[in-house]
Design a protein around this motif. Structure first.
Motif, PDB file in Angstrom:
ATOM      1  N   GLN A  15       0.949  -1.349  -0.210  1.00 11.75           N
ATOM      2  CA  GLN A  15       0.280   0.194  -0.471  1.00 11.75           C
ATOM      3  C   GLN A  15       0.513   1.546   0.003  1.00 11.75           C
ATOM      4  O   GLN A  15       0.551   1.999  -1.177  1.00 11.75           O
ATOM      5  N   VAL A  16       2.306   1.414   0.989  1.00 20.83           N
ATOM      6  CA  VAL A  16       3.162   2.819   0.830  1.00 20.83           C
ATOM      7  C   VAL A  16       3.712   2.124  -0.542  1.00 20.83           C
ATOM      8  O   VAL A  16       3.845   3.836  -0.695  1.00 20.83           O
ATOM      9  N   LEU A  17       3.872   1.307  -1.251  1.00 23.72           N
ATOM     10  CA  LEU A  17       4.923   1.575  -2.747  1.00 23.72           C
ATOM     11  C   LEU A  17       3.732   1.845  -3.670  1.00 23.72           C
ATOM     12  O   LEU A  17       4.464   3.107  -4.403  1.00 23.72           O
ATOM     13  N   SER A  18       2.369   1.677  -3.725  1.00 30.76           N
ATOM     14  CA  SER A  18       1.205   1.848  -4.284  1.00 30.76           C
ATOM     15  C   SER A  18       1.121   3.503  -3.962  1.00 30.76           C
ATOM     16  O   SER A  18       1.383   4.064  -5.112  1.00 30.76           O
ATOM     17  N   LEU A  19       1.027   3.957  -2.665  1.00 32.86           N
ATOM     18  CA  LEU A  19       0.875   5.383  -2.687  1.00 32.86           C
ATOM     19  C   LEU A  19       2.349   6.476  -3.284  1.00 32.86           C
ATOM     20  O   LEU A  19       2.185   7.759  -3.540  1.00 32.86           O
ATOM     21  N   LEU A  20       3.007   5.491  -2.760  1.00 30.75           N
ATOM     22  CA  LEU A  20       4.704   6.305  -3.524  1.00 30.75           C
ATOM     23  C   LEU A  20       4.767   6.746  -5.085  1.00 30.75           C
ATOM     24  O   LEU A  20       5.077   7.894  -5.314  1.00 30.75           O
ATOM     25  N   GLY A  21       4.370   5.998  -5.318  1.00 29.33           N
ATOM     26  CA  GLY A  21       3.820   5.880  -7.408  1.00 29.33           C
ATOM     27  C   GLY A  21       3.409   6.958  -7.357  1.00 29.33           C
ATOM     28  O   GLY A  21       3.629   7.652  -8.680  1.00 29.33           O
ATOM     29  N   LEU A  22       1.981   6.817  -7.075  1.00 30.73           N
ATOM     30  CA  LEU A  22       0.863   7.687  -7.225  1.00 30.73           C
ATOM     31  C   LEU A  22       1.463   9.299  -6.771  1.00 30.73           C
ATOM     32  O   LEU A  22       0.935  10.140  -7.733  1.00 30.73           O
ATOM     33  N   ALA A  23       2.398   9.682  -5.881  1.00 33.37           N
ATOM     34  CA  ALA A  23       2.395  10.401  -5.395  1.00 33.37           C
ATOM     35  C   ALA A  23       3.938  10.581  -6.377  1.00 33.37           C
ATOM     36  O   ALA A  23       3.968  12.323  -6.501  1.00 33.37           O
ATOM     37  N   ARG A  24       4.223  10.296  -7.194  1.00 29.74           N
ATOM     38  CA  ARG A  24       5.854  10.684  -8.128  1.00 29.74           C
ATOM     39  C   ARG A  24       4.246  10.947  -9.184  1.00 29.74           C
ATOM     40  O   ARG A  24       5.053  12.326  -9.992  1.00 29.74           O
ATOM     41  N   ARG A  25       3.459   9.460 -10.391  1.00 28.37           N
ATOM     42  CA  ARG A  25       2.611  10.737 -10.995  1.00 28.37           C
ATOM     43  C   ARG A  25       1.897  11.942 -10.690  1.00 28.37           C
ATOM     44  O   ARG A  25       1.818  12.949 -11.523  1.00 28.37           O
ATOM     45  N   ALA A  26       1.654  12.559  -9.372  1.00 31.49           N
ATOM     46  CA  ALA A  26       0.837  13.406  -9.421  1.00 31.49           C
ATOM     47  C   ALA A  26       2.218  14.841  -9.031  1.00 31.49           C
ATOM     48  O   ALA A  26       2.438  15.829  -8.480  1.00 31.49           O
ATOM     49  N   GLN A  46       7.837  16.613   4.609  1.00 30.87           N
ATOM     50  CA  GLN A  46       6.974  15.698   5.049  1.00 30.87           C
ATOM     51  C   GLN A  46       6.919  14.409   5.565  1.00 30.87           C
ATOM     52  O   GLN A  46       6.855  14.308   6.693  1.00 30.87           O
ATOM     53  N   LEU A  47       7.463  13.385   4.969  1.00 32.84           N
ATOM     54  CA  LEU A  47       8.648  12.443   4.971  1.00 32.84           C
ATOM     55  C   LEU A  47       8.954  12.031   4.151  1.00 32.84           C
ATOM     56  O   LEU A  47       9.203  11.901   3.068  1.00 32.84           O
ATOM     57  N   VAL A  48      10.186  11.338   4.728  1.00 33.03           N
ATOM     58  CA  VAL A  48      11.658  11.103   3.513  1.00 33.03           C
ATOM     59  C   VAL A  48      11.504   9.391   3.649  1.00 33.03           C
ATOM     60  O   VAL A  48      11.921   8.727   4.644  1.00 33.03           O
ATOM     61  N   PHE A  49      12.202   9.032   2.868  1.00 35.46           N
ATOM     62  CA  PHE A  49      12.301   7.201   2.126  1.00 35.46           C
ATOM     63  C   PHE A  49      14.108   6.924   2.234  1.00 35.46           C
ATOM     64  O   PHE A  49      13.931   7.940   1.012  1.00 35.46           O
ATOM     65  N   LEU A  50      14.666   6.870   3.011  1.00 37.81           N
ATOM     66  CA  LEU A  50      15.721   5.949   2.502  1.00 37.81           C
ATOM     67  C   LEU A  50      15.925   5.011   2.157  1.00 37.81           C
ATOM     68  O   LEU A  50      15.535   4.099   3.647  1.00 37.81           O
ATOM     69  N   VAL A  95       9.072  13.156   0.273  1.00 33.80           N
ATOM     70  CA  VAL A  95       7.241  13.386   0.018  1.00 33.80           C
ATOM     71  C   VAL A  95       7.143  14.552   0.750  1.00 33.80           C
ATOM     72  O   VAL A  95       7.028  14.532   2.090  1.00 33.80           O
ATOM     73  N   ASN A  96       6.351  15.667  -0.484  1.00 36.39           N
ATOM     74  CA  ASN A  96       6.343  16.630  -0.219  1.00 36.39           C
ATOM     75  C   ASN A  96       5.076  17.003   0.232  1.00 36.39           C
ATOM     76  O   ASN A  96       4.411  18.284   0.876  1.00 36.39           O
ATOM     77  N   GLN A  97       3.751  16.246  -0.347  1.00 32.90           N
ATOM     78  CA  GLN A  97       2.371  16.871   0.152  1.00 32.90           C
ATOM     79  C   GLN A  97       1.980  15.802   0.607  1.00 32.90           C
ATOM     80  O   GLN A  97       2.176  14.782   1.448  1.00 32.90           O
ATOM     81  N   ALA A  98       1.728  17.059   2.369  1.00 33.77           N
ATOM     82  CA  ALA A  98       0.792  16.397   3.083  1.00 33.77           C
ATOM     83  C   ALA A  98      -0.186  15.017   3.423  1.00 33.77           C
ATOM     84  O   ALA A  98      -0.231  14.254   4.290  1.00 33.77           O
ATOM     85  N   GLY A  99      -1.180  15.300   2.315  1.00 28.81           N
ATOM     86  CA  GLY A  99      -1.810  14.347   2.402  1.00 28.81           C
ATOM     87  C   GLY A  99      -1.513  13.203   1.996  1.00 28.81           C
ATOM     88  O   GLY A  99      -1.705  12.099   2.573  1.00 28.81           O
TER      89      GLY A  99
END
Length: 110
Positions: A15-26, A46-50, A95-99
């Protein structure tokens, strides 16, 4: 019982990885060390993935920066998993968008 917990964990990761893909497309993410560090300093992040397999020096620098600026840092995914999620080879993602960030945090219970 333990098997159920494992599958929930895998489902949560997906779910998290799918949202990450959506955030990239947005266009709501930044990638790469320099760009992410700049986003953290400017208060955009807002959130950093390393990636869990990132180098020690990079991990220390990003961990210190996230702690100083009070930005949540996620290290549970490999570089391959992060790269597959966004469709480009990266080890560091902001991830820069708070939502998007809030939904990911809620799923991961951060």
């Amino acid at each position: 019982m333990n098997k159920h917990v494992k599958s929930c964990s895998i489902m949560t990761n997906n779910q998290v990885l799918s949202l990450l893909g959506l955030a990239r497309r947005a266009r709501q993410i930044e990638t790469g060390e320099g760009t992410v560090l700049k986003a953290i300093r400017k208060g955009k992040s807002q959130l950093v993935f390393l990636a869990s397999d990132a180098g020690a020096a990079t991990a220390k620098e990003l961990t210190d920066k996230c702690n100083y600026y009070h930005v949540a840092l996620v290290r549970q995914f490999t570089a391959s998993e992060l790269s597959d999620a966004i469709g480009m080879t990266r080890k560091i993602i902001s991830v820069n968008q708070a939502g998007f960030a809030n939904k990911m945090k809620k799923i991961m219970r951060i």
